[in-house]
Design an enzyme around this catalytic site. Sequence first.
Site, PDB file in Angstrom:
ATOM      1  N   LEU A  60      -1.243   6.439  44.239  1.00 53.17           N
ATOM      2  CA  LEU A  60      -2.449   6.622  45.062  1.00 53.17           C
ATOM      3  C   LEU A  60      -3.317   7.777  44.565  1.00 53.17           C
ATOM      4  O   LEU A  60      -2.826   8.836  44.200  1.00 53.17           O
ATOM      5  CB  LEU A  60      -2.035   6.879  46.518  1.00 53.17           C
ATOM      6  CG  LEU A  60      -1.177   5.778  47.162  1.00 53.17           C
ATOM      7  CD1 LEU A  60      -0.850   6.143  48.597  1.00 53.17           C
ATOM      8  CD2 LEU A  60      -1.862   4.415  47.093  1.00 53.17           C
ATOM      9  N   HIS A 119      -7.970   5.299  46.860  1.00 54.53           N
ATOM     10  CA  HIS A 119      -7.130   4.702  47.910  1.00 54.53           C
ATOM     11  C   HIS A 119      -7.286   5.470  49.226  1.00 54.53           C
ATOM     12  O   HIS A 119      -7.355   4.890  50.300  1.00 54.53           O
ATOM     13  CB  HIS A 119      -5.649   4.752  47.517  1.00 54.53           C
ATOM     14  CG  HIS A 119      -5.302   3.960  46.310  1.00 54.53           C
ATOM     15  ND1 HIS A 119      -4.932   4.542  45.115  1.00 54.53           N
ATOM     16  CD2 HIS A 119      -5.235   2.618  46.097  1.00 54.53           C
ATOM     17  CE1 HIS A 119      -4.658   3.610  44.234  1.00 54.53           C
ATOM     18  NE2 HIS A 119      -4.839   2.430  44.794  1.00 54.53           N
ATOM     19  N   GLN A 126       0.933 -10.675  39.767  1.00 57.38           N
ATOM     20  CA  GLN A 126      -0.436 -10.516  39.279  1.00 57.38           C
ATOM     21  C   GLN A 126      -0.509  -9.873  37.897  1.00 57.38           C
ATOM     22  O   GLN A 126      -1.591  -9.565  37.412  1.00 57.38           O
ATOM     23  CB  GLN A 126      -1.299  -9.754  40.297  1.00 57.38           C
ATOM     24  CG  GLN A 126      -0.957  -8.292  40.490  1.00 57.38           C
ATOM     25  CD  GLN A 126      -1.713  -7.690  41.663  1.00 57.38           C
ATOM     26  OE1 GLN A 126      -1.429  -7.976  42.821  1.00 57.38           O
ATOM     27  NE2 GLN A 126      -2.695  -6.844  41.390  1.00 57.38           N
ATOM     28  N   GLN A 157     -11.904  -8.974  42.514  1.00 59.22           N
ATOM     29  CA  GLN A 157     -10.844  -9.148  43.515  1.00 59.22           C
ATOM     30  C   GLN A 157     -11.449  -9.293  44.910  1.00 59.22           C
ATOM     31  O   GLN A 157     -11.016 -10.136  45.709  1.00 59.22           O
ATOM     32  CB  GLN A 157      -9.899  -7.946  43.459  1.00 59.22           C
ATOM     33  CG  GLN A 157      -8.917  -7.865  44.602  1.00 59.22           C
ATOM     34  CD  GLN A 157      -7.854  -6.807  44.371  1.00 59.22           C
ATOM     35  OE1 GLN A 157      -6.926  -7.027  43.605  1.00 59.22           O
ATOM     36  NE2 GLN A 157      -7.964  -5.665  45.022  1.00 59.22           N
TER      37      GLN A 157
END
Length: 293
Positions: free
Chosen positions: A33, A37, A61, A153
């Site tokens: 992170l 984030h 992924q 995304q």
Amino acid sequence: MRILDTPEQMHSVCAEIRRSGRRLGLVPTMGALHDGHLSLVRMARAQCEVVAASIFVNPLQFGPNEDFSKYPRTFESDCRKLESEKVDLLFAPAPASMYPRGAKTFVEVADISDRLDGRSRPGHFRGVATVVTKLFTIVQPDLAFFGQKDAAQVAVIQQLVRDLNLNVEIVVAPIVREADGLAMSSRNAYLSPQERKQAVILYRALNRVQTLADRGERNSDELIARGKEVIAEEPSVRLDYFEIVNPRTLEPVSDLRNCALVAVAAWVGGTRLIDNMLLSGAGEAAPGLGGKE
Ligand code: PAF
């Protein structure tokens, strides 16, 4: 912060929260992170009574030659950061509990998944769509928070939510940048000091396009050519794509009468980095930046 490590536990704790009528926000992450984030977490904290984060490095992924095994895993320090942002629940499942042996169901968002990063990383968005659908099913959040840095995304997830009538509001947070403009990314940790300096060329190229668009240039081919010229100033940076697309469909747009997304991906040494900017056309506000679907 309560840490849950199986889908069953997480599902039952979240069901209880929903029954109590409290607004539940989810920040899905793969850990490692950074402030990008944490900006999602702060946004969730401001809008929801209960904030859940997930940390799961999703094997589905990553392609066979990608960085799954070396992806940074910093669980202890991630937990400290989430606790200091007053996250209530952390879902951190093991791969075997998310994908038990014999699992055969995948989620695929056609067409969009083959554009931008999906073209360079076959199967990547199938992995993202599958894990995000599972996270939404397990948590059933009222809101879910994603970063604009992963613009492709975001487009895939927004399409997924529309197509499957998922009852979740997608909130998109602006890109968080280092002082010199480099977009924050967990993969920046791979860069050597020299590569770190070179990496800022992505931001400079996007900025050049933005400046030209602001001055009235509307032709995408022209803007792309100018952006690529900037990338070429750093010969050791290898371009993957530099495109101007519709932010919702990711299809190329030939001129900027409407809002458009300028997106770049490039290899800096062995690290593939992405970045983007939303360019608003005449009379249109850019969607996505801090926006809601
Ligand atoms: O953006 C990410 O970190 C991941 O793609 C996500 C959304 C957590 C799914 O694994």
